[in-house]
Design an enzyme around this catalytic site. Structure first.
Site, PDB file in Angstrom:
ATOM      1  N   HIS A   1      -1.957   6.648  -2.752  1.00  0.00           N
ATOM      2  CA  HIS A   1      -2.242   5.235  -2.510  1.00  0.00           C
ATOM      3  C   HIS A   1      -3.679   4.980  -2.086  1.00  0.00           C
ATOM      4  O   HIS A   1      -4.006   3.894  -1.603  1.00  0.00           O
ATOM      5  CB  HIS A   1      -1.244   4.630  -1.525  1.00  0.00           C
ATOM      6  CG  HIS A   1       0.183   4.807  -1.993  1.00  0.00           C
ATOM      7  ND1 HIS A   1       0.680   4.182  -3.104  1.00  0.00           N
ATOM      8  CD2 HIS A   1       1.185   5.595  -1.541  1.00  0.00           C
ATOM      9  CE1 HIS A   1       1.929   4.562  -3.306  1.00  0.00           C
ATOM     10  NE2 HIS A   1       2.263   5.425  -2.374  1.00  0.00           N
TER      11      HIS A   1
ATOM     12  N   GLY B   1       0.807  -1.215   0.000  1.00  0.00           N
ATOM     13  CA  GLY B   1       0.000   0.000   0.000  1.00  0.00           C
ATOM     14  C   GLY B   1       0.836   1.258   0.000  1.00  0.00           C
ATOM     15  O   GLY B   1       0.341   2.317   0.359  1.00  0.00           O
TER      16      GLY B   1
ATOM     17  N   ARG C   1      -7.763 -10.697   0.999  1.00  0.00           N
ATOM     18  CA  ARG C   1      -9.080 -10.281   1.502  1.00  0.00           C
ATOM     19  C   ARG C   1     -10.024  -9.987   0.335  1.00  0.00           C
ATOM     20  O   ARG C   1      -9.599  -9.864  -0.805  1.00  0.00           O
ATOM     21  CB  ARG C   1      -8.926  -8.995   2.314  1.00  0.00           C
ATOM     22  CG  ARG C   1      -8.394  -7.869   1.433  1.00  0.00           C
ATOM     23  CD  ARG C   1      -8.366  -6.515   2.099  1.00  0.00           C
ATOM     24  NE  ARG C   1      -7.972  -5.489   1.150  1.00  0.00           N
ATOM     25  CZ  ARG C   1      -6.718  -5.207   0.797  1.00  0.00           C
ATOM     26  NH1 ARG C   1      -5.720  -5.899   1.328  1.00  0.00           N
ATOM     27  NH2 ARG C   1      -6.458  -4.271  -0.083  1.00  0.00           N
TER      28      ARG C   1
ATOM     29  N   ARG D   1     -15.315   5.746  -5.828  1.00  0.00           N
ATOM     30  CA  ARG D   1     -15.412   5.746  -4.370  1.00  0.00           C
ATOM     31  C   ARG D   1     -15.773   7.147  -3.915  1.00  0.00           C
ATOM     32  O   ARG D   1     -14.996   8.089  -4.108  1.00  0.00           O
ATOM     33  CB  ARG D   1     -14.074   5.352  -3.742  1.00  0.00           C
ATOM     34  CG  ARG D   1     -13.618   3.954  -4.110  1.00  0.00           C
ATOM     35  CD  ARG D   1     -12.392   3.584  -3.305  1.00  0.00           C
ATOM     36  NE  ARG D   1     -11.841   2.313  -3.725  1.00  0.00           N
ATOM     37  CZ  ARG D   1     -10.903   1.657  -3.054  1.00  0.00           C
ATOM     38  NH1 ARG D   1     -10.394   2.187  -1.938  1.00  0.00           N
ATOM     39  NH2 ARG D   1     -10.451   0.504  -3.496  1.00  0.00           N
TER      40      ARG D   1
ATOM     41  N   LYS E   1      13.563  -2.982  -9.641  1.00  0.00           N
ATOM     42  CA  LYS E   1      13.694  -1.967 -10.678  1.00  0.00           C
ATOM     43  C   LYS E   1      12.494  -1.041 -10.560  1.00  0.00           C
ATOM     44  O   LYS E   1      11.360  -1.508 -10.403  1.00  0.00           O
ATOM     45  CB  LYS E   1      13.700  -2.659 -12.052  1.00  0.00           C
ATOM     46  CG  LYS E   1      13.726  -1.714 -13.222  1.00  0.00           C
ATOM     47  CD  LYS E   1      15.116  -1.589 -13.764  1.00  0.00           C
ATOM     48  CE  LYS E   1      15.172  -0.578 -14.890  1.00  0.00           C
ATOM     49  NZ  LYS E   1      16.555  -0.114 -15.104  1.00  0.00           N
TER      50      LYS E   1
HETATM   51  C1  MV4 Z   1       6.320   0.041  -7.641  1.00  0.00           C
HETATM   52  C2  MV4 Z   1       6.268   1.174  -8.472  1.00  0.00           C
HETATM   53  C3  MV4 Z   1       7.200   1.265  -9.483  1.00  0.00           C
HETATM   54  N1  MV4 Z   1       8.112   0.300  -9.645  1.00  0.00           N
HETATM   55  N2  MV4 Z   1       7.237  -0.914  -7.850  1.00  0.00           N
HETATM   56  C4  MV4 Z   1       3.010   1.510  -4.521  1.00  0.00           C
HETATM   57  C5  MV4 Z   1       2.103   0.723  -3.656  1.00  0.00           C
HETATM   58  C6  MV4 Z   1       2.633  -0.644  -3.624  1.00  0.00           C
HETATM   59  N3  MV4 Z   1       1.547  -1.563  -3.614  1.00  0.00           N
HETATM   60  C7  MV4 Z   1       3.511  -0.766  -4.814  1.00  0.00           C
HETATM   61  N4  MV4 Z   1       3.692   0.553  -5.317  1.00  0.00           N
HETATM   62  C8  MV4 Z   1       4.506   0.807  -6.383  1.00  0.00           C
HETATM   63  N5  MV4 Z   1       5.443  -0.129  -6.635  1.00  0.00           N
HETATM   64  C9  MV4 Z   1       8.132  -0.757  -8.841  1.00  0.00           C
HETATM   65  N6  MV4 Z   1       9.045  -1.718  -9.009  1.00  0.00           N
HETATM   66  C10 MV4 Z   1       5.285   2.138  -8.230  1.00  0.00           C
HETATM   67  C11 MV4 Z   1       4.392   1.958  -7.184  1.00  0.00           C
HETATM   68  C12 MV4 Z   1       3.372   2.962  -7.037  1.00  0.00           C
HETATM   69  C13 MV4 Z   1       2.028   2.651  -7.241  1.00  0.00           C
HETATM   70  C14 MV4 Z   1       1.588   1.363  -7.542  1.00  0.00           C
HETATM   71  C15 MV4 Z   1       0.264   1.083  -7.727  1.00  0.00           C
HETATM   72  C16 MV4 Z   1      -0.686   2.099  -7.619  1.00  0.00           C
HETATM   73  C17 MV4 Z   1      -0.273   3.371  -7.331  1.00  0.00           C
HETATM   74  C18 MV4 Z   1       1.070   3.677  -7.130  1.00  0.00           C
HETATM   75  C19 MV4 Z   1       1.460   4.980  -6.841  1.00  0.00           C
HETATM   76  C20 MV4 Z   1       2.784   5.269  -6.643  1.00  0.00           C
HETATM   77  C21 MV4 Z   1       3.748   4.257  -6.721  1.00  0.00           C
END
Ligand code: MV4
Length: 455
Positions: free
Chosen positions: A235, A164, A291, A337, A201
């Site tokens: 998020h 999250g 969940r 939402r 990455k």
């Molecule tokens: C990442 C990413 C870019 N690259 N992983 C944010 C929440 C967590 N569940 C994983 N997240 C991210 N992981 C890599 N390798 C960018 C995010 C991310 C993000 C992911 C899903 C939905 C919204 C987001 C907002 C900012 C960053």
């Protein structure tokens, strides 16, 4: 089948679970804090038990009080909804130790997916694609530098106990690595009491696409297609779609085949959601949620499957009554939402709702525990309603969403309905080309200026 189900949650999801129970002919027990004595979930349930004061820690997270409520009402199963105790493996073990059924996965699978490193290791062994990254936890900054060198900058350091978005730090270059390493470790320790971190990455413009699965206790697993949850701010998801505007049916089928085969091998049971980042035509698994999710209705609308009823049937030992080939994806669904927040500043706006008029008509669904005269308490999550629309095509779903938003009347508190109305009119949203970064920029560009306060 169960004789009585205790719903260990509040708000719209408690109502959603109650509805599934009623249609299955199962009586329900609501639990509630003193702040929720007048709440809709309490009014509709067959029985209710007050489990503590307003603070969630003392009520909806109060395990002894919830188990006592189950014992005195004679409930034989507990549905946790989302949030609160829904991904607490220790709670599951206590529920089972009291001879009750937890409506969800095993405590072992909840624990496995709760640690993002063990989740990724499990998925990798099952052939699910991952983001290039460290092979498990990283011990020190020298190892971090070596992994970053191998996979190439920019890199992301993530907390094993995170998820999250908490406890993540980007390093764009080797010069930034030391700082990112120290901050990520410190934040992970402070937030989770666990400073185990790993590296991936960094993908700079992904979409967030997740796959809904259902697995029975006899090894049968199906997927119910994907949801695109890219429209989020800090998020917090604001709008979700099924299917993704970015995906072809062939891409969905290919991913679904790998995932369902893998979860069957793993012996996973009940509902689950695998989260992926999707960029340049490639999927990369990042996390699994064990969940029921807030956005499950869009999947229900396109598949016609009641996911909560399926969770209950699965928990009672029944087999899925269908195979993957029986599942058809029909049309397009969008959920927004609605939160009790100022649509420009996102400040919470608890208070009394004086008028509540939900939209209706063909292809419109509203999941909400609001009613005229109710009070939105300040103690819990600010989401007060989900508006879900379904139509044969995405453009028709957008037209239906625009129409339904215009009908939706919530008076007495500010809500994010005006923000959703702005999003629906935006050409980039309508084109479906957005990434996870789009909404934050959109909000910054379109929010009404705050009123200037006189000195
Ligand atoms: C990442 C990413 C870019 N690259 N992983 C944010 C929440 C967590 N569940 C994983 N997240 C991210 N992981 C890599 N390798 C960018 C995010 C991310 C993000 C992911 C899903 C939905 C919204 C987001 C907002 C900012 C960053």
């Amino acid at each position: 089948m169960f004789g009585k189900i205790l719903i260990a949650n509040r708000g719209e999801i408690a109502l959603r679970i109650h509805r599934a129970c009623r249609e299955l002919g199962i009586p329900t027990v609501a639990v509630h804090s003193t702040a929720d004595a007048e709440a809709m979930h309490v009014r509709l349930a067959d029985e209710s038990v007050c489990i503590g004061p307003p603070s969630a820690r003392d009520s909806y997270l109060n395990i002894p009080a919830i188990l006592t409520a189950a014992a005195i009402t004679g409930a034989d199963a507990i549905h946790p909804g989302y949030g609160f105790l829904s991904e607490n493996a220790g709670f599951v073990e206590m529920v089972e130790a009291h001879g009750l059924t937890f409506i969800g996965p095993s405590s072992a699978h909840i624990r496995m997916m709760g640690d993002k490193i063990t989740a990724k290791t499990a998925m990798a062994s099952l052939g699910v694609p991952l983001v290039p990254g460290s092979d498990g936890a990283i011990a020190d900054v020298a190892e971090a530098a070596a992994v970053a060198q191998r996979i190439g900058y920019p890199v992301l350091i993530k907390a094993a106990a995170g998820g999250g978005g908490r406890g993540m730090k980007v390093a764009h270059t080797a010069a930034e690595l030391d700082e990112a390493w120290r901050v990520a470790r410190a934040e992970a320790r402070a937030a989770f009491g666990n400073d185990s971190v790993y590296m991936e990455k960094y993908l700079d413009r992904p979409r967030h696409i997740e796959l809904q699965v259902l697995a029975d206790s006899h090894g049968a697993v199906v997927h119910l297609g994907e949801r695109d949850c890219s429209l989020q701010r800090r998020h917090q998801k604001l709008l979700e779609e099924a299917g993704s505007p970015a995906l072809t049916g062939a891409e969905r089928d290919a991913l679904g085949a790998v995932v369902t085969a893998g979860l069957s091998k793993l012996g996973y049971r009940n509902a689950g959601t695998l989260e992926f980042l999707y960029q340049d035509g490639q999927f990369a698994f990042i996390e699994m949620n064990t969940r029921l999710q807030v956005e499950h209705p869009v999947t229900e609308m396109v598949t016609g499957i009641d996911i909560v009823q399926e969770q209950i049937r699965i928990a009672s030992g029944q087999r899925l009554g269908y195979t993957q080939a029986d599942i058809q994806f029909r049309g397009h669904a969008i959920e927004v939402r609605v939160t009790a927040e100022d649509p420009d500043t996102f400040m919470p706006t608890p208070g009394r709702v004086t008028v509540f008029h939900a939209p209706g008509g063909l292809g419109v669904r509203v999941d909400s525990a609001l009613y005229a005269g109710c009070v939105v308490p300040p103690y819990y999550d600010s989401m007060v309603a989900k508006l879900i629309v379904h139509a044969p095509t995405r453009p028709e779903a957008i037209a239906r969403l625009r129409r339904a938003l215009a009908e939706f009347a919530v008076v007495g508190i500010k809500t994010t309905i005006p923000l959703h109305q702005r999003i629906v009119e935006d050409p980039a949203f309508q084109a479906g080309t957005y990434t996870i970064h789009w909404l934050e920029d959109f909000v910054a560009a379109t929010a009404s200026p705050s009123p200037v306060t006189a000195p």
